[in-house]
Enzyme design. Sequence first.
Site, mmCIF file in Angstrom:
data_model
loop_
_atom_site.group_PDB
_atom_site.id
_atom_site.type_symbol
_atom_site.label_atom_id
_atom_site.label_comp_id
_atom_site.label_asym_id
_atom_site.label_seq_id
_atom_site.Cartn_x
_atom_site.Cartn_y
_atom_site.Cartn_z
ATOM 1 N N ARG A 119 -16.684 13.211 12.115
ATOM 2 C CA ARG A 119 -17.201 11.921 11.810
ATOM 3 C C ARG A 119 -17.974 11.281 13.004
ATOM 4 O O ARG A 119 -18.865 10.712 12.786
ATOM 5 C CB ARG A 119 -15.962 11.052 11.198
ATOM 6 C CG ARG A 119 -15.490 11.763 9.828
ATOM 7 C CD ARG A 119 -14.390 10.740 9.424
ATOM 8 N NE ARG A 119 -14.043 11.287 7.873
ATOM 9 C CZ ARG A 119 -13.133 10.820 7.305
ATOM 10 N NH1 ARG A 119 -12.435 9.699 7.868
ATOM 11 N NH2 ARG A 119 -12.786 11.316 6.101
ATOM 12 N N GLY B 195 0.721 -1.251 0.177
ATOM 13 C CA GLY B 195 -0.005 0.044 -0.100
ATOM 14 C C GLY B 195 0.932 1.288 0.106
ATOM 15 O O GLY B 195 2.062 1.315 -0.298
HETATM 16 C C1 LIG Z 1 -12.942 3.585 1.209
HETATM 17 C C2 LIG Z 1 -11.777 4.313 1.979
HETATM 18 C C3 LIG Z 1 -11.199 5.731 1.729
HETATM 19 C C4 LIG Z 1 -10.535 6.233 2.548
HETATM 20 N N1 LIG Z 1 -10.524 7.763 2.195
HETATM 21 C C5 LIG Z 1 -9.306 8.342 2.780
HETATM 22 C C6 LIG Z 1 -9.119 9.707 2.580
HETATM 23 O O1 LIG Z 1 -9.753 10.433 1.833
HETATM 24 N N2 LIG Z 1 -7.964 10.302 2.995
HETATM 25 C C7 LIG Z 1 -7.130 9.643 3.947
HETATM 26 O O2 LIG Z 1 -6.117 10.051 4.274
HETATM 27 N N3 LIG Z 1 -7.308 8.300 4.178
HETATM 28 C C8 LIG Z 1 -8.545 7.806 3.730
HETATM 29 N N4 LIG Z 1 -8.654 6.356 3.999
HETATM 30 C C9 LIG Z 1 -7.621 5.505 4.770
HETATM 31 C C10 LIG Z 1 -6.619 5.195 4.069
HETATM 32 O O3 LIG Z 1 -6.856 4.767 2.678
HETATM 33 C C11 LIG Z 1 -5.724 3.979 4.674
HETATM 34 O O4 LIG Z 1 -5.538 4.164 5.839
HETATM 35 C C12 LIG Z 1 -4.235 3.838 3.893
HETATM 36 O O5 LIG Z 1 -4.455 3.799 2.627
HETATM 37 C C13 LIG Z 1 -3.724 2.505 4.601
HETATM 38 O O6 LIG Z 1 -2.728 2.328 3.731
HETATM 39 P P1 LIG Z 1 -1.457 1.146 4.211
HETATM 40 O O7 LIG Z 1 -0.274 1.046 3.225
HETATM 41 O O8 LIG Z 1 -1.481 1.418 5.620
HETATM 42 O O9 LIG Z 1 -2.222 -0.138 4.122
HETATM 43 P P2 LIG Z 1 -3.085 -0.807 2.885
HETATM 44 O O10 LIG Z 1 -2.930 0.216 1.457
HETATM 45 O O11 LIG Z 1 -4.423 -1.218 2.924
HETATM 46 O O12 LIG Z 1 -2.105 -1.796 2.049
HETATM 47 C C14 LIG Z 1 -1.817 -3.125 2.834
HETATM 48 C C15 LIG Z 1 -1.042 -3.881 2.176
HETATM 49 O O13 LIG Z 1 -0.611 -4.968 2.829
HETATM 50 C C16 LIG Z 1 -0.988 -6.112 2.038
HETATM 51 N N5 LIG Z 1 -1.270 -7.119 3.182
HETATM 52 C C17 LIG Z 1 -2.159 -7.331 4.141
HETATM 53 N N6 LIG Z 1 -2.282 -8.396 4.792
HETATM 54 C C18 LIG Z 1 -1.280 -9.101 4.415
HETATM 55 C C19 LIG Z 1 -0.787 -10.421 4.662
HETATM 56 N N7 LIG Z 1 -1.137 -11.089 5.645
HETATM 57 N N8 LIG Z 1 0.117 -10.916 3.909
HETATM 58 C C20 LIG Z 1 0.748 -10.339 2.926
HETATM 59 N N9 LIG Z 1 0.202 -9.157 2.448
HETATM 60 C C21 LIG Z 1 -0.661 -8.489 3.032
HETATM 61 C C22 LIG Z 1 -1.978 -6.136 1.098
HETATM 62 O O14 LIG Z 1 -1.969 -6.867 0.074
HETATM 63 C C23 LIG Z 1 -1.727 -4.494 0.939
HETATM 64 O O15 LIG Z 1 -0.526 -4.478 -0.205
HETATM 65 C C24 LIG Z 1 -9.683 5.655 3.290
HETATM 66 C C25 LIG Z 1 -9.814 4.298 3.523
HETATM 67 C C26 LIG Z 1 -11.012 3.662 2.856
HETATM 68 C C27 LIG Z 1 -11.222 2.353 3.082
#
Ligand SMILES: Cc1cc2nc3c(=O)[nH]c(=O)nc-3n(C[C@H](O)[C@H](O)[C@H](O)COP(=O)(O)OP(=O)(O)OC[C@H]3O[C@@H](n4cnc5c(N)ncnc54)[C@H](O)[C@@H]3O)c2cc1C
Lengths: 642, 223, 274
Positions: A331, A42
């Site tokens: 929210r 992500g």
């Molecule tokens: C619908 C929606 C709208 C949003 N809108 C906003 C917004 O407008 N502004 C804002 O700031 N935030 C927003 N958020 C929150 C934000 O998008 C997320 O908090 C943020 O993108 C998380 O990024 P990340 O890289 O931490 O995790 P993620 O992007 O969820 O990435 C997780 C990664 O880990 C991998 N993974 C997970 N578990 C495993 C496993 N067991 N084994 C191997 N790989 C695994 C997945 O494949 C993925 O690649 C929103 C969230 C949602 C759901």
Amino acid sequence: MKLDSKIPAGPLADKWNNHKAKMRLVNPANRRKYHIIVVGSGLAGSAAAASFAEMGYEVSCFCYQDSPRRAHSIAAQGGINAAKNYQNDGDSVRRLFLDTIKGGDYRAREANVYRLAQVSTSIIDQCVAQGVPFAREYGGLLANRSFGGAQVSRTFYARGQTGQQLLLGAYSALSRQIGAGTVKMYTRHEMLDLVLVEGQAKGIVTRDLVTGEIKAWASDVVVLCTGGYGNVFYLSTNAQGCNVTATFRAHRRGAGFANPCYSQIHPTCIPVHGEDQSKLTLMSESLRNDGRVWVPKNSADCTKPASEIPEEARDYFLERKYPSYGNLAPRDIASRAAKEVCDEGRGVGQVVDGKRLGVYLDFSAAIKRLGESAIRERYGNLFDMYENITGENAYRQPMRIFPAVHYTMGGLWVDYNLQSNIPGLFVGGEANFSDHGANRLGASALMQGLADGYFVLPYTVTDYLAGVGLSGRPSVDRPEFKAVVKEVEERTHWFLNNKGTRSARSYHKELGKIVWEKCGMTRDKAGLEGAIRDLQALRDDFWKNIKVVGAGNQLAPELERAGRVADFLDFGIMMCLDALTREESCGGHFRTEYQDAGEAKRNDEAFAHAAVWKFMGEGKLPERHTEPLTYEEVQFTTRSYK
Amino acid sequence: MSDSSCCKNCQPASIGKKIIMALSGLVLAGFVFGHMIGNLTVFKGAAAINEYAEWLHANPGLLWVARSVLIVSVIAHIWSGVLLTIENRIARAGGPAVEVTRRASLSSRTMPYSGVIILAFIIFHLLHFTFRKIALGGQEFGPDVYKMIIAGFSQPAVAIFYIASMILLCLHLSHGISSVFQTLGLRNERWRGRLDVLAIIYGWVIALGFISIPLAVLLGQLK
Amino acid sequence: MVKPSEQSSHDSERTLALRLRVWRQLRGGDGHFEEYSLAAVPVSASFLEMMDMLNEQLIREGKDTIAFDHDCREGICGMCSMTINGMPHGPIPGVTTCQLHMRNFRDGETITVEPWRARAFPVLKDLAVNRSAFDKVIQAGGFITVRTGSATEANNTLIPKPIADEAMDAAECIGCGACVASCKNGSAMLFVGAKINHLNILPQGQPERERRTLAMVKTMDDAGFGNCTNYGECQAHCPKGITLDVIAKLNRDYLRARVKEFFSSTGKARKGGE
Ligand SMILES: Cc1cc2nc3c(=O)[nH]c(=O)nc-3n(C[C@H](O)[C@H](O)[C@H](O)COP(=O)(O)OP(=O)(O)OC[C@H]3O[C@@H](n4cnc5c(N)ncnc54)[C@H](O)[C@@H]3O)c2cc1C
Ligand code: HEM
Ligand code: HEM
Ligand code: SF4
Ligand code: F3S
Ligand code: FES
């Protein structure tokens, strides 16, 4: 459990720069000799993996989707905050910092939040350089909007797809490194456990979702960026695959899990339509700028079409309760207000197990004022999406909305360096207990994910590697790895062979109902105690009656789901326990016992700390530890949006 | 493409082939236009068209330049057309059991077929009027192209074959001409519709122009 | 495209009985269609929720479930990928499989569900295919080279709104592969064109423009995608409304890059940032 936050000394504004200056470096010639495992692609994972590779480390990156580009960051709509002050409306690093602390209801770590605000500006520079097509003004400058009730316009956005564009930016940086051979990307690989060698995180065990191969990977350091656990509620705005497995498995290996009861409920989602629903769809909060939220004054009207309910019979409850913020109330507050009116039996829309769970979001006033074309101009794509899902035309009749779980502030406990209490295990993005305290401001999670990945982890992980030296990486033939692989294989084998009767999904649904009812928008002692009992019973039943079809050497979605639900069940218990033991209300955590007139009532004397849970063994309740949150520069004040 | 990768390396990339297709197609399309105009002089009477034929053969130098350009174009066009068609069959891997077409025009889907038939026509046509080996009942016409045409088309079968081929040519061009602009990157959403229409018009102009001759002969307008 | 509102107020009650012809295939094996019947599908359910119901039914019968790709279920991750009655992403234009709802089907209807069919997308199991060829194309040049922290102040590069908007139009591609599945040549030109357009029109994208274009096209060809013959099916099935313009511009940029390469003294396209 030792919880040293390692916050650098010195004035808040200088902590990060001083710390960076002090951190150790690794000689460029030696970097390729270090192997870094990044789980997750992500915003946090891609950004970190790409940055590590650029620095010269050997990187392996894992994700469960078929491409790193599909991580759930892709779904973020609204935007990303940064203290650029391009609009000259008095924004500054300090203001973003203060807003974030206040938004988090004084349950976030001051030093981390300040750093977040500091690096926020570099994020925008980085993304623009990558070609992220942010909205622009005619003069060619970047455009901003105000978001989630903020008083300044500091939110950068790319139509309604900011997360998509930011992730594609990070994905392109990652792809460049994969193409150059400096990152080995393993898609359709699920991390199923963490491997510790002499108390340090030295590798992971994964299952290749296509071939079913279970494999151990050794490294000098492990970085988890695996996202949030919102799917514990079964229905959420998260993607189907979002899971707690990666972080919970680390927790079982000794990593502290902080504030699991902090989850954010988003007020503007499309209501539940039926029993077979699999997810809830979020609609951008920006709708609240022009939509008025209401329900009928008396429940008798709830079955009538909105058009037949006269103005005086409508209750615009947000405008009534929060005159100054009205429909733009934060929210958590807006969500709770919606729940209350529905619990009073004044909800609208379809009846789903006995309740009408929905409130109107009405644009008729705005359409009268600005004309339909203006509204179409602003929200056309959202109205289309709504019509596509519900079959209703929101230009003719009001939308129906209801809150849904959307973000989880809790996560693995990390220190200022984003290192968990297990040496060598770093955690970034939504997966850590992050910088958002008890409630996250809109547009701050994208900021945090990229801040961790681009601008924090590359420094702090380097410092760690410099410390462990070159002899650090063990061989996968060590007994520690073999033992974990065996455990995972046995678990998988057990699932595939258990002669059960119930599908993983049915357990997940039941789990979701329990935690949504008892540990959702409002919580109370009795409910939480009951939930814990119910969950323990459900968990025991799961381990008897779970039925998993499919083969171990093929794509086996049921096997994946079963493993994730198993961890969600244990996690759900911990989440309720955390909610039970936090005897106060703060941000998204609302205990009905602790309120004055519907407002969250914090208890700063007793609970100005992060609750960190220690795994105590299979089937046992975890143990509560705390990290006190000491504020050097901000004073506690009570949020008031009245 | 793994199995044919050997030839992949010594042939232009996908877009390269397309560009060859487009340029050669353009030459051919240009030729048929000129050729049609020339042929229409038949309606101005025997003298006119015979003069035209004479003029054509007046300076062999120019004629052969033109011919070689044509020959090269036809070869390039066929070669790349055949490669494209074969590769695309493989890439499609059979396609879905239920095949639905939302938008692709009939002419676009029949390019290879219309093309091959046109090729067959050209061969026949060359033997017919250029080398004068077939379908002329062994008569000799010398420089009297007019007579030859009349004789040629007085046989209904021949005339009908010509007419049928012209219709396929129309089909081929009505996708081809618009396609040229797309392939050379000279088309956009605003212009695509107009160019499609232009292509269809062009196709029919060519076809009707040519058809008018055998038709006129069949109907006894030209004797 | 969607049924009038009046109808939908009864959505909660209306249900469908369906027959499904679904492609079943194990990794490495040959596939075949299997027929299933499914009762009482609420019209308010999404297509994937209908598939979930079918899978739950299969579990009850002790049979292996149908594997299919999906994740966000809100039309943005690009993971869902089913050819429904011959149409990638189903009958409603501009909608992904996960956003397709059952109110668009008739009671008693037989629905044929197949995976993406293309040589470059081998089937992994049932309806799930391997789309890593797309990632390889991006890895070859679908990026702007910028090292973390090396970026200059964002507002130093002014980008006129029309350019930014055009880039955004192309950048909306979700990488689902419906263009390839719908193209009778199995061509990936719409996907590749979209990325080329996004990056090649931005000022930041200029230094690597030629290199990017040539490298991505080469990788696309090697991956076994077909050649575009301008059918236009891809645009007609793209859930994000990417238009043939991106293919025209890709053709133009490729020609431009080739010409520049031809006249450059090294005979190589400019290497750009690397
Ligand atoms: C619908 C929606 C709208 C949003 N809108 C906003 C917004 O407008 N502004 C804002 O700031 N935030 C927003 N958020 C929150 C934000 O998008 C997320 O908090 C943020 O993108 C998380 O990024 P990340 O890289 O931490 O995790 P993620 O992007 O969820 O990435 C997780 C990664 O880990 C991998 N993974 C997970 N578990 C495993 C496993 N067991 N084994 C191997 N790989 C695994 C997945 O494949 C993925 O690649 C929103 C969230 C949602 C759901
Ligand atoms: C001789 C046998 C021929 C064959 C096998 C053939 C085949 C093809 C094929 C497969 C295409 C590709 C379709 C596309 O890319 O859109 C094509 C395009 C074209 N053909 Fe032909 N063709 C033949 C003869 C001709 C002739 C005689 C003409 C002109 C009178 C012609 C004009 C064109 C044009 C203008 C195009 C469009 C090029 C493009 O796609 O950009 N072709 N042909
Ligand atoms: C009714 C339609 C047509 C008529 C009456 C016609 C007539 C002729 C005649 C009389 C010649 C011989 C000229 C000469 O050698 O003095 C000729 C040559 C030729 N025609 Fe046609 N033609 C027709 C259609 C076409 C079409 C549709 C094509 C191509 C697709 C075509 C391609 C050629 C070619 C390539 C030659 C050889 C030119 C040369 O000598 O180099 N003709 N035609
Ligand atoms: S261009 Fe359209 S159809 Fe093709 S991958 Fe992108 S979004 Fe999917
Ligand atoms: S359908 Fe195929 S042929 Fe070209 S225009 Fe689209 S790629
Ligand atoms: S599941 Fe993400 S786009 Fe359909």
